[in-house]
Design an enzyme around this catalytic site. Structure first.
Site, PDB file in Angstrom:
ATOM      1  N   ARG A   1       0.828  -1.203   0.000  1.00  0.00           N
ATOM      2  CA  ARG A   1       0.000   0.000   0.000  1.00  0.00           C
ATOM      3  C   ARG A   1       0.862   1.252   0.000  1.00  0.00           C
ATOM      4  O   ARG A   1       0.553   2.227  -0.690  1.00  0.00           O
ATOM      5  CB  ARG A   1      -0.947  -0.029   1.204  1.00  0.00           C
ATOM      6  CG  ARG A   1      -2.077  -1.012   0.992  1.00  0.00           C
ATOM      7  CD  ARG A   1      -2.925  -1.246   2.225  1.00  0.00           C
ATOM      8  NE  ARG A   1      -4.033  -2.135   1.883  1.00  0.00           N
ATOM      9  CZ  ARG A   1      -4.863  -2.669   2.762  1.00  0.00           C
ATOM     10  NH1 ARG A   1      -4.706  -2.407   4.048  1.00  0.00           N
ATOM     11  NH2 ARG A   1      -5.846  -3.457   2.368  1.00  0.00           N
TER      12      ARG A   1
ATOM     13  N   TYR B   1      -6.137  -1.252  -6.888  1.00  0.00           N
ATOM     14  CA  TYR B   1      -5.660  -2.494  -6.234  1.00  0.00           C
ATOM     15  C   TYR B   1      -5.005  -2.221  -4.886  1.00  0.00           C
ATOM     16  O   TYR B   1      -4.845  -1.081  -4.467  1.00  0.00           O
ATOM     17  CB  TYR B   1      -4.773  -3.328  -7.136  1.00  0.00           C
ATOM     18  CG  TYR B   1      -3.534  -2.724  -7.755  1.00  0.00           C
ATOM     19  CD1 TYR B   1      -2.966  -1.541  -7.322  1.00  0.00           C
ATOM     20  CD2 TYR B   1      -2.906  -3.418  -8.806  1.00  0.00           C
ATOM     21  CE1 TYR B   1      -1.806  -1.049  -7.905  1.00  0.00           C
ATOM     22  CE2 TYR B   1      -1.752  -2.921  -9.385  1.00  0.00           C
ATOM     23  CZ  TYR B   1      -1.199  -1.743  -8.933  1.00  0.00           C
ATOM     24  OH  TYR B   1      -0.060  -1.264  -9.513  1.00  0.00           O
ATOM     25  N   GLU B   2      -4.683  -3.334  -4.189  1.00  0.00           N
ATOM     26  CA  GLU B   2      -4.176  -3.288  -2.811  1.00  0.00           C
ATOM     27  C   GLU B   2      -5.167  -2.607  -1.864  1.00  0.00           C
ATOM     28  O   GLU B   2      -4.780  -1.951  -0.908  1.00  0.00           O
ATOM     29  CB  GLU B   2      -2.813  -2.578  -2.751  1.00  0.00           C
ATOM     30  CG  GLU B   2      -1.763  -3.110  -3.692  1.00  0.00           C
ATOM     31  CD  GLU B   2      -1.523  -4.600  -3.531  1.00  0.00           C
ATOM     32  OE1 GLU B   2      -1.837  -5.148  -2.466  1.00  0.00           O
ATOM     33  OE2 GLU B   2      -1.030  -5.233  -4.481  1.00  0.00           O
ATOM     34  N   GLY B   3      -6.441  -2.816  -2.114  1.00  0.00           N
ATOM     35  CA  GLY B   3      -7.484  -2.151  -1.338  1.00  0.00           C
ATOM     36  C   GLY B   3      -7.836  -0.838  -1.992  1.00  0.00           C
ATOM     37  O   GLY B   3      -7.012   0.084  -2.042  1.00  0.00           O
TER      38      GLY B   3
END
Length: 594
Positions: A297, A441-443
């Site tokens: 993140r 992506y990655e949350g």
């Protein structure tokens, strides 16, 4: 072809002047081996590799893309395999790795700058080693000694790569409902069965082996996220002597056809009783995987920074060359039919929006990196704990705010080109397309905002925010520089303090308050963070001679006058609460039948 020259002077300014990295390293016995002379060499070498090796295959990689053949073979675009070989043989994958297992042990303050350069030159390429680094962090923190001995050295030296296998067709953010199963065998291994999607680098031709970190559930595991375990599942099984054995029963089912990062293989991975081994304790997989997720993140913020930097450099070059119209003040190029568009205030607005973003983003990323290093390497438990708290608070901001502002910056820079910005040959549309994924992506950034407001603010009644505001006020009140950034930052801190109190008071009565206000709260918080970063830069430049330092103050002037006022708009939207979006009946959102 796009141009890129690494902003080494700005990077050195961050290390030497703003954060005084050499002193920080020498005052920490676990980092005393790091010296600025060596770091300078590292930055110079990565600047060359990024410009001369990675940038030339950026556009061609986008045009060719990763390709998938029916027999499960994925091929990266022309030039990627040779570039990866150079990258791995030069030691870049293991730059931050644990020295006990063949890594080089450099701190995040150094590696964030090398990662920025790679992301700037070639976002698709950057994802292959990036996922490997994240996987090694997870293994180093949670794996057994035998697993570390088996995997880490060859992942650090680039012979093997790594992935993270979380998402399933029905389970994105809600990992508690994953269906992938792990059935124990008598020899201590597990049979892993299930389908994972959106797996970056799940299959490719860059390395001899791919080490998949897979989330799965054992029989009789608790419901939800508490029942998730983590497994290491190699593409090729590893023999006792470290050599590669037979092919594991896993395969790529397809690769996605995407808006951007087309040279990065985004795979559907099918595990069919594949051999895997548990990493850490049973049912602790999500916490182990979050070691990797939190790294990724922060790194996604660097992807946004890279896109913004590349867009700015090319837009500034174009603006200095493109002639259109005449300057509003005086004739700039009487020998030509038109003046360069750099003389038009609106063009400068777009360029300065991007420039302010890149400099504040780099400073913020370095601030988070320093806290990551403090948390990891400090011998003072209290200092490490305080750094960990700052990292927890700021990680969602580093991911979401930096990537939101990065896309905005790339679009501004594309706009500088006018119609040419929409044409493929100029390269700007690719930068926009590639950077767009970093918000997803990655949350997703909405999830990051929920993490910030729900977990990092509301759950501890604003304690982390209070400490951060205290740090900001202490610094600003002791600044020697006479600059408007001082009062602007204090005002921004007051805004966030008031906003935090307002939200905390409302959430008891309004159940949708956090979900409805999180994104605007995150953006308001992000502008405060950027203001603090500009204060740090202005103070570091204060009293130093030369245009380089003078321009730091000028850019801070621009930020205060033209960007920071946005904090007030977001504050007003937070104060409006969640009712304006929840007052509609559900049938309002029905789509009329054809």
């Amino acid at each position: 072809m796009a141009v890129y020259n690494a902003p080494l002077n700005d990077m050195r300014f961050m290390l030497n002047d703003v954060f005084k990295a050499p002193q920080f390293w020498q005052n920490n016995e676990n980092l005393a081996h790091v010296d600025m002379e060596t770091v300078d060499m590292i930055l110079e070498e990565m600047a060359k590799l990024s410009k001369n090796v990675l940038l030339p295959i950026n556009r061609s990689g986008d045009e060719e893309g990763a390709t998938f053949e029916g027999d499960g073979v994925v091929t990266t675009p022309a030039g990627f395999k040779d570039a990866y070989k150079q990258y791995a043989e030069s030691g870049w994958v293991g730059l931050s790795g644990n020295a006990e297992y063949g890594g080089q042990g450099f701190p995040k303050m150094v590696t964030m700058l090398t990662e920025e350069m790679v992301f700037t030159a070639n976002q698709s390429f950057a994802l292959y080693p990036n996922l490997t680094v994240g996987a090694t962090l997870c293994l180093n923190a949670a794996a057994s000694e035998e697993q570390k001995q088996t995997y880490l050295e060859k992942m650090y030296n680039g012979e093997w790569s790594g992935t993270m296998c979380l998402t399933e067709p029905h389970a994105g953010t809600d990992l508690g409902i994953i269906k992938t199963k792990a059935v124990p065998n008598d020899d201590g291994s597990y049979n892993i069965s299930g389908t994972k999607i959106f797996i970056t680098g799940g299959e490719h031709d860059l390395t001899d082996n791919i080490i998949h970190l897979v989330l799965a559930k054992t029989p009789n595991a608790p419901e939800g996220s508490k029942g998730i375990s983590l497994f290491v599942v190699p593409k090729f099984l590893v023999n006792a002597d470290g050599s590669l054995g037979e092919r594991n029963t896993l395969a790529v089912g397809s690769i996605e056809h995407k808006m951007g990062i087309k040279a990065s293989a985004t795979c559907v991975m099918n595990f069919d009783n594949a051999k895997g081994w548990m990493v850490g304790e049973e049912n602790t997989g999500l916490s182990s995987m979050f070691i990797m997720m939190n790294y990724e993140r922060v790194t996604m913020g660097l992807q946004g920074l890279g896109g913004s930097e590349l867009a700015y450099q090319n837009a500034a070059l174009y603006a200095n060359d493109r002639g259109q119209g005449r300057s509003d003040t005086q004739l700039q190029s009487p020998e030509k039919p038109a003046d360069a568009i750099i003389h038009h205030a609106d063009v400068r607005r777009m360029l300065l929006n991007a420039k302010a973003n890149t400099e504040a983003s780099r400073c913020f990323a370095m601030y988070v990196a320093k806290n990551l290093d403090e948390e990891k390497f400090s011998t003072d438990p209290e200092a490490a704990q305080a750094a960990a708290a700052r990292v927890a608070l700021l990680t969602p901001v580093a991911k979401a705010f930096l990537t939101d502002k990065a896309l905005e910056a790339t679009v501004d820079c594309q706009q500088v080109f006018g119609g040419h910005g929409y044409i493929r040959e100029w390269g700007m549309e690719q930068i926009v397309r590639d950077t767009r994924i970093a918000q997803i992506y990655e949350g997703t950034n909405g999830i990051q905002a929920l993490d910030l407001l729900g977990r990092k603010v509301a759950r501890n009644n604003g304690k982390y925010v209070t400490h951060f505001l205290g740090e900001i006020r202490d610094f600003v009140n002791n600044m020697q520089a006479d600059h408007g950034i001082k009062q602007a930052t204090l005002d921004a801190a007051d805004t966030i303090e008031e906003l935090t109190t307002t939200v905390l008071n409302n959430i008891g009565e309004r159940k949708n308050e956090i979900n409805g206000c999180a994104v605007d709260y995150m953006h308001a918080f992000g502008y405060l963070a950027y203001s603090y970063m500009f204060a740090l830069m202005v103070e570091a430049a204060n009293g130093k001679e030369g245009d380089f330092y003078t321009n730091k103050a000028k850019l801070a002037d621009y930020f205060v006058g033209r960007i920071l006022p946005r904090i007030n708009a977001h504050a007003q939207m937070v104060k409006a609460g969640s009712d304006p979006m929840m007052n509609f009946d559900l049938d309002y959102f029905d789509v009329p039948a054809s």
